[in-house]
Design an enzyme around this catalytic site. Structure first.
Site: not given
Length: 367
Positions: A150, A204
Site C-alpha cells: 500500500k 495519501c
C-alpha cells in the site's frame, strides 16, 4: 439503513464486546518535521477496543501504516489491552483501503484488495468477509507485505509525478513545451510519463511515501523517495515564482497585486482540501504582500461567482483543473481583469489561446 438499525454511530467502545468483526480506519499522519508516523488515533482505537475484545473476533486495520506497524505496534498493544493472543485467539488482519474521493463506492466494489493476515487463517477469514462486497481480486499475503504494497504503490505514483515535474522544470528552462515532450515520449513502448502540475495534495500521497521509508532503521538510507517528495512539495512555490515573473512582465509588483486563485481542492471536481497545494501558494503570496481571492465551485467557503473573483484582479492562477475552468471564456476574463496575467498550473488553457487573447502567460513546463 439507519432507519432499519443496520448503521449507527457511537463513541462507546463497549459495543465491540458483541462484534464479530471490527474494522479500524483512522488517520495515520506523519510529523511535518520528522516525517515519522503519528499513531495517536491508531493507538487510541486499538487500546480502547482491546479491553472489550472477545476471542475469535476478526480485527482488520484498513488504515495505511508503515511497514512493521502491525507486528510492532498493533499486535502488542492489542495483546496487552485484551489479554488475548494476536495469533491464536483473535484474527488480526491488515487490508489497506484503496479508494479515491468521488469514487468511493465504485472503488470498494471494483478495485482489488491486498489481505495481509497475521496468520493464514486470519487472512482467509477476512477474504470471506470482503467477498460479500469486493467483486475484484482479493490477494492473500502477510501483514508486512500488505503494509509495503500500500505505501509503495502511493510512493510509486509520487515518484512518477516528481519525474514529470522535473522534466517540466527542465522544459521551462530550455524553452520547450513539456506537453509536446510528454505526448511523443509516451509513444515509446513501455513509457507512460504522467502530467506535471502545480503540486501534489490529498491525504495519501504526501504522507505514504514517508510511511514507506520511516521504519527501515539505520541500515537503509532512502534517496529517491525524499527527493521526489521535495520536488512535488516545491511546485506550489514554483507557481509563486511564475506569478511574480508574469506580473513583472506586465509592469506590476507582487506587493499589493490582486491575485485570483482558481481552485482550492487538491483534486479536480472534488471538495477534498486535504494537503491542498493552493494553501501553500496562497500563504506565500500573502507573505509577499499580494491580495489573494479564491474561487472553487466545490469548496463551500470559496464557492462564489467567478466573475466577482476575477473583477479587478491583476492575475489569474489556475491551480485545479475543475470543469468550470476548462470551459473558460478568455475574452470575459480579459475584460474583467485589471492586468491580464494568466498563470496555469494544470494545462487548462492552451498557451497559444491565452497569448492570442492578449494575456501575459506562464505555465508549468512551458518554456
Amino acid at each position: 439503513v439507519i432507519g432499519q438499525g443496520r448503521l449507527a454511530a457511537t463513541t462507546d467502545y463497549a459495543i465491540c464486546r458483541e462484534a464479530d468483526v471490527i474494522l479500524i480506519a483512522v488517520d495515520t499522519p506523519v510529523d511535518p518535521a520528522t516525517h515519522r508516523p503519528q499513531y495517536t488515533a491508531l493507538r487510541g482505537a486499538v487500546s480502547a477496543l482491546g479491553q472489550y475484545l472477545q476471542p475469535g473476533t476478526l480485527v482488520i486495520v484498513e488504515s495505511t501504516v508503515a511497514p512493521r506497524t502491525m507486528l510492532d505496534v498493533v499486535a502488542p498493544l492489542l495483546e496487552s489491552t485484551s489479554g488475548l493472543s494476536a495469533t491464536q485467539e483473535v484474527y488480526l488482519v491488515h487490508c489497506p483501503e484503496r479508494v479515491m474521493p468521488g469514487r468511493l463506492l465504485a472503488n470498494l466494489k471494483n478495485v482489488s484488495r491486498v489481505v495481509g493476515g497475521m496468520t493464514p487463517a486470519a487472512a482467509e477469514m477476512a477474504v470471506i468477509l470482503y467477498r460479500h462486497v469486493v467483486q475484484a481480486e482479493l490477494d492473500v499475503t502477510d501483514c508486512l507485505t500488505a503494509e509495503i504494497v500500500k505505501t509503495a504503490e502511493n510512493a510509486y505514483r509520487d515518484v512518477q509525478i516528481a519525474f514529470a515535474n522535473e522534466v517540466a522544470l527542465l522544459c521551462e528552462t530550455v524553452g520547450a513545451d513539456v506537453y509536446s515532450v510528454r505526448t511523443l515520449l509516451n509513444k515509446s513502448p513501455g513509457r507512460h510519463m504522467l502530467m506535471p502540475g502545480a503540486g501534489v495534495g490529498g491525504h495519501c500521497l504526501p504522507k505514504d511515501s514517508w510511511l514507506l521509508v520511516s521504519t527501515a532503521g539505520d541500515g537503509f538510507q532512502p534517496r529517491l523517495i525524499p527527493t521526489a517528495r521535495n520536488i512535488n512539495d516545491s511546485m506550489p512555490l514554483h507557481m509563486v515564482d511564475l506569478v511574480v515573473e508574469g506580473l513583472h512582465e506586465a509592469g506590476c509588483q507582487i506587493a499589493g497585486a490582486k491575485v485570483a486563485v482558481f481552485g482550492y481542492a487538491y483534486l479536480e471536481n472534488s471538495d477534498d482540501t486535504r494537503n491542498s497545494p493552493s494553501e501553500v501558494l496562497i500563504k506565500r503570496l500573502q507573505e509577499l504582500g499580494a491580495d489573494v481571492r479564491v474561487h472553487d465551485p466545490f469548496v463551500r467557503e470559496h464557492d462564489r461567482r467567478l466573475d466577482e473573483v476575477v473583477q479587478g484582479a491583476d492575475c489569474v492562477v489556475i491551480m485545479v483543473a475543475h470543469d468550470a475552468y476548462q470551459q473558460a471564456d478568455l475574452s470575459e476574463w480579459y475584460s474583467l481583469l485589471k492586468t491580464p496575467v494568466l498563470i496555469d498550473g494544470r494545462h487548462v488553457i492552451a498557451p497559444t489561446s491565452a497569448r492570442a487573447s492578449g494575456f501575459v502567460y506562464r505555465g508549468i513546463g512551458q518554456g
